[in-house]
Design a protein around this motif. Sequence first.
Motif, PDB file in Angstrom:
ATOM      1  N   TYR A 107       0.837  -1.193   0.000  1.00 34.21           N
ATOM      2  CA  TYR A 107       0.000   0.000   0.000  1.00 34.21           C
ATOM      3  C   TYR A 107       0.874   1.245   0.000  1.00 34.21           C
ATOM      4  CZ  TYR A 107      -3.234  -3.637   1.215  1.00 34.21           C
ATOM      5  OH  TYR A 107      -3.968  -4.805   1.179  1.00 34.21           O
ATOM      6  N   GLN A 121       1.045   4.886   0.854  1.00 34.01           N
ATOM      7  CA  GLN A 121       0.287   5.721   1.770  1.00 34.01           C
ATOM      8  C   GLN A 121       0.862   7.129   1.769  1.00 34.01           C
ATOM      9  OE1 GLN A 121       0.536   3.159   5.294  1.00 34.01           O
ATOM     10  NE2 GLN A 121      -1.243   2.013   4.592  1.00 34.01           N
ATOM     11  N   SER A 166       3.682   0.444   2.754  1.00 36.98           N
ATOM     12  CA  SER A 166       3.318  -0.387   3.895  1.00 36.98           C
ATOM     13  C   SER A 166       2.774  -1.720   3.408  1.00 36.98           C
ATOM     14  CB  SER A 166       2.259   0.332   4.734  1.00 36.98           C
ATOM     15  OG  SER A 166       1.870  -0.483   5.820  1.00 36.98           O
ATOM     16  N   GLU A 174       0.514  -3.171   5.225  1.00 33.91           N
ATOM     17  CA  GLU A 174      -0.821  -3.158   5.830  1.00 33.91           C
ATOM     18  C   GLU A 174      -1.598  -1.960   5.312  1.00 33.91           C
ATOM     19  OE1 GLU A 174      -1.733  -5.324   8.358  1.00 33.91           O
ATOM     20  OE2 GLU A 174       0.192  -6.330   8.065  1.00 33.91           O
ATOM     21  N   GLU A 176      -3.801  -0.384   7.045  1.00 35.22           N
ATOM     22  CA  GLU A 176      -3.992   0.529   8.168  1.00 35.22           C
ATOM     23  C   GLU A 176      -2.820   1.516   8.248  1.00 35.22           C
ATOM     24  OE1 GLU A 176      -5.162   0.361  12.902  1.00 35.22           O
ATOM     25  OE2 GLU A 176      -3.747  -1.123  12.104  1.00 35.22           O
ATOM     26  N   ILE A 177      -3.138   2.778   8.511  1.00 35.80           N
ATOM     27  CA  ILE A 177      -2.106   3.821   8.557  1.00 35.80           C
ATOM     28  C   ILE A 177      -1.348   3.784   9.880  1.00 35.80           C
ATOM     29  CG2 ILE A 177      -1.698   6.337   8.546  1.00 35.80           C
ATOM     30  CD1 ILE A 177      -2.637   5.284   5.807  1.00 35.80           C
ATOM     31  N   ARG A 201      -2.274   8.100  12.965  1.00 33.45           N
ATOM     32  CA  ARG A 201      -3.243   7.658  11.957  1.00 33.45           C
ATOM     33  C   ARG A 201      -3.450   8.686  10.842  1.00 33.45           C
ATOM     34  NH1 ARG A 201      -2.136   3.021  13.072  1.00 33.45           N
ATOM     35  NH2 ARG A 201      -2.752   2.198  15.071  1.00 33.45           N
ATOM     36  N   GLU A 243      -3.520   8.367   4.266  1.00 29.95           N
ATOM     37  CA  GLU A 243      -4.477   7.533   3.536  1.00 29.95           C
ATOM     38  C   GLU A 243      -3.750   6.683   2.530  1.00 29.95           C
ATOM     39  OE1 GLU A 243      -6.997   9.729   0.840  1.00 29.95           O
ATOM     40  OE2 GLU A 243      -5.492  11.313   0.625  1.00 29.95           O
TER      41      GLU A 243
END
Length: 162
Positions: free
Chosen positions: A119, A121, A136, A138, A140-141, A152, A155
């Motif tokens: 990902y 981000q 990443s 994952e 999730e940030i 967090r 995006e």
Amino acid sequence: TNPIFEDTSAITVSSQTGRGLRRVLQGYLSLKDALVSSDLERAVRETVVLKSRVAKLSTDDFEPESQDDWRAYQQRLTQLLDDMDKASELSSFRSDFAQLSEVWIQWMRRTGALETELYVQLCPMAEHNQGAQWLSSEPEIANPYFGDAMLRCGEVVETLSP
């Protein structure tokens, strides 16, 4: 800038080269995690590991048509990692990491994500509100540019598939 960094054509990697690139990717992700924790000492240690993994991948590991490309990326990554190695504070280290991430993301776009989805981000507030990306494993940030301060913030802007 080197025109090679503008090139978006796909690069085919053998399974052996793929293993070496995955070790580089793992090193990059460990470095990112150290920055998420705002741990400069650990980040510098991860830099040393990552630098040796980048160095171990020889141009001979790539198809002839990709060798110049890897050489250029390898030199740029090494140059940035050398700077990071000397960083005495997190802010300058994170700034170099932003550049390192741009280069590495561009490379991963060309080779594909190797094994599982990755990902791309983006934190719009990093680098004095210029924004900075990272990679990443994952969705999730967990923000490497601000750590706990804005864990967090960010995006997913792109998904890279194997």
